[in-house]
Write a protein that holds these residues in place. Structure first.
Motif, PDB file in Angstrom:
ATOM      1  N   ILE A   1     -16.415  62.295  30.416  1.00 39.29           N
ATOM      2  CA  ILE A   1     -16.743  61.127  31.242  1.00 39.29           C
ATOM      3  C   ILE A   1     -18.242  60.825  31.127  1.00 39.29           C
ATOM      4  N   ILE A   2     -18.555  59.598  30.729  1.00 36.95           N
ATOM      5  CA  ILE A   2     -19.941  59.153  30.585  1.00 36.95           C
ATOM      6  C   ILE A   2     -20.188  58.001  31.550  1.00 36.95           C
ATOM      7  N   LEU A   3     -21.285  58.072  32.285  1.00 31.17           N
ATOM      8  CA  LEU A   3     -21.667  57.027  33.233  1.00 31.17           C
ATOM      9  C   LEU A   3     -22.645  56.071  32.557  1.00 31.17           C
ATOM     10  N   ILE A   4     -22.349  54.779  32.605  1.00 34.06           N
ATOM     11  CA  ILE A   4     -23.234  53.782  31.981  1.00 34.06           C
ATOM     12  C   ILE A   4     -23.753  52.811  33.031  1.00 34.06           C
ATOM     13  N   GLY A   5     -25.066  52.728  33.123  1.00 32.80           N
ATOM     14  CA  GLY A   5     -25.700  51.726  33.972  1.00 32.80           C
ATOM     15  C   GLY A   5     -25.918  50.468  33.142  1.00 32.80           C
ATOM     16  N   ASN A   6     -25.144  49.430  33.395  1.00 36.11           N
ATOM     17  CA  ASN A   6     -25.202  48.225  32.572  1.00 36.11           C
ATOM     18  C   ASN A   6     -26.196  47.205  33.143  1.00 36.11           C
ATOM     19  N   LYS A   7     -26.573  46.259  32.296  1.00 32.97           N
ATOM     20  CA  LYS A   7     -27.512  45.177  32.628  1.00 32.97           C
ATOM     21  C   LYS A   7     -28.924  45.710  32.859  1.00 32.97           C
TER      22      LYS A   7
ATOM     23  N   GLU B   1     -32.758  57.574  38.145  1.00 32.44           N
ATOM     24  CA  GLU B   1     -32.768  58.961  38.600  1.00 32.44           C
ATOM     25  C   GLU B   1     -31.567  59.291  39.484  1.00 32.44           C
ATOM     26  N   GLU B   2     -31.208  58.387  40.417  1.00 30.65           N
ATOM     27  CA  GLU B   2     -30.070  58.697  41.293  1.00 30.65           C
ATOM     28  C   GLU B   2     -28.755  58.649  40.526  1.00 30.65           C
TER      29      GLU B   2
ATOM     30  N   GLU C   1     -24.779  64.259  36.891  1.00 33.38           N
ATOM     31  CA  GLU C   1     -24.929  65.713  36.757  1.00 33.38           C
ATOM     32  C   GLU C   1     -24.122  66.462  37.814  1.00 33.38           C
ATOM     33  N   GLU C   2     -24.114  65.935  39.028  1.00 34.68           N
ATOM     34  CA  GLU C   2     -23.369  66.585  40.106  1.00 34.68           C
ATOM     35  C   GLU C   2     -21.868  66.536  39.868  1.00 34.68           C
ATOM     36  N   ASN C   3     -21.442  65.568  39.061  1.00 39.61           N
ATOM     37  CA  ASN C   3     -20.009  65.406  38.812  1.00 39.61           C
ATOM     38  C   ASN C   3     -19.607  65.817  37.397  1.00 39.61           C
TER      39      ASN C   3
ATOM     40  N   SER D   1     -25.157  60.477  31.858  1.00 32.17           N
ATOM     41  CA  SER D   1     -25.438  59.080  32.184  1.00 32.17           C
ATOM     42  C   SER D   1     -26.395  58.488  31.172  1.00 32.17           C
ATOM     43  N   GLY D   2     -26.379  57.156  31.082  1.00 37.03           N
ATOM     44  CA  GLY D   2     -27.295  56.488  30.183  1.00 37.03           C
ATOM     45  C   GLY D   2     -27.254  54.995  30.376  1.00 37.03           C
TER      46      GLY D   2
END
Length: 208
Positions: free
Chosen positions: A119-125, A137-138, A144-146, A150-151
Motif C-alpha cells: 500500500i502506497i499513499l500518494i498526496g496528489n495536486k 510530514e503528517e 509509517e504508522e500504518n 508515502s510520496g
C-alpha cells in the motif's frame, strides 16, 4: 517487432483508491500515457490502464484499476480489491477531508486484499503548494504508522510499489500460486515467438 507487447515476465495488479475528485484518473492517465491532464472526469465504476516497467532487469506489466470514489459505487469497486498486489491510496493535499477519509480506505484495502498487498499513499495536486492543507510530514507519519509508504511523485509511487512486490516474490513471502496474490508469472516469449495466453483485463485476478 510484433512480440514486443508480450515480452514481460510478470503481471502485477494494482488498484487506485481514494475519495472522489482527488485526481485518481489523472494519475492513471499520467502514468500510462505520460501526459498530464489538469482536469479529469469523475470515474463511473472503474477504469483500466496498463504499462510495462522494468524492475531489477525484469519487465513487469502493471494492470491498473482506477476505482470510483463515490460512496454509491463502493459496492461495485470493492470487488476489484481482491487479488490486488498493490494499492495506491490517493488524497488531495489541498482538501483535508480527503486525507481524513484515508483510514476508511485503508480499512477496506486491508480487509479486502491479501496481507502482502503493498500500500502506497500518494498526496496528489502537489503543484498547488500555496493551497496545501495537509503537510507532507503528517502524511508520511500516517503512512509509517500504518505500515505503508508515502510520496507526491506519481512515477516513483508506481515504481516503488512494484519494487516492493518484486522483493516479496524474491524472499518468498508472496505465493504466486495463490489466486489472491495479484501476480502472474509469465515467461517472456522467445525471439520471434508468440504467446497466445494474453490475459483479458476483466478476468485478471478480480472476483467480478
Amino acid at each position: 517487432m510484433a512480440t514486443a507487447p508480450y515480452n514481460y515476465s510478470y503481471i502485477f495488479k494494482y488498484i487506485i483508491i481514494g475519495d472522489m475528485g482527488v485526481g485518481k484518473s489523472c494519475l492513471l492517465h499520467q502514468f500510462t500515457e505520460k501526459k498530464f491532464m489538469a482536469d479529469c472526469p469523475h470515474t463511473i465504476g472503474v477504469e483500466f490502464g496498463t504499462r510495462i516497467i522494468e524492475v531489477s532487469g525484469q519487465k513487469i506489466k502493471l494492470q491498473i484499476w482506477d476505482t470510483a470514489g463515490q460512496e454509491r459505487f463502493r459496492a461495485v469497486t470493492r470487488s476489484y480489491y481482491r487479488g490486488a498486489a498493490g494499492a495506491l491510496m490517493v488524497y488531495d493535499i489541498t482538501r483535508r477531508s480527503t486525507y481524513n477519509h484515508l483510514s476508511s480506505w485503508l480499512t477496506d484495502a486491508r480487509n479486502l486484499t491479501n496481507p502482502n498487498t503493498v500500500i502506497i499513499l500518494i498526496g496528489n495536486k502537489a503543484d498547488l503548494e500555496a493551497q496545501r492543507d495537509v503537510t507532507y510530514e503528517e502524511a508520511k507519519q500516517f503512512a509509517e504508522e500504518n505500515g505503508g509508504s508515502s510520496g507526491e511523485n506519481v512515477e516513483d509511487a508506481f515504481l516503488e510499489a512494484a519494487k516492493k512486490i518484486y522483493q516479496n516474490i524474491q524472499d518468498g513471502s508472496l505465493d504466486l500460486n495463490a489466486a489472491e496474490s495479484g501476480v502472474q508469472h509469465k515467461p517472456s516469449a522467445p525471439q520471434g515467438g508468440r504467446l497466445t495466453s494474453e490475459p483479458q483485463p476483466q478476468r485478471e485476478g478480480c472476483g467480478c
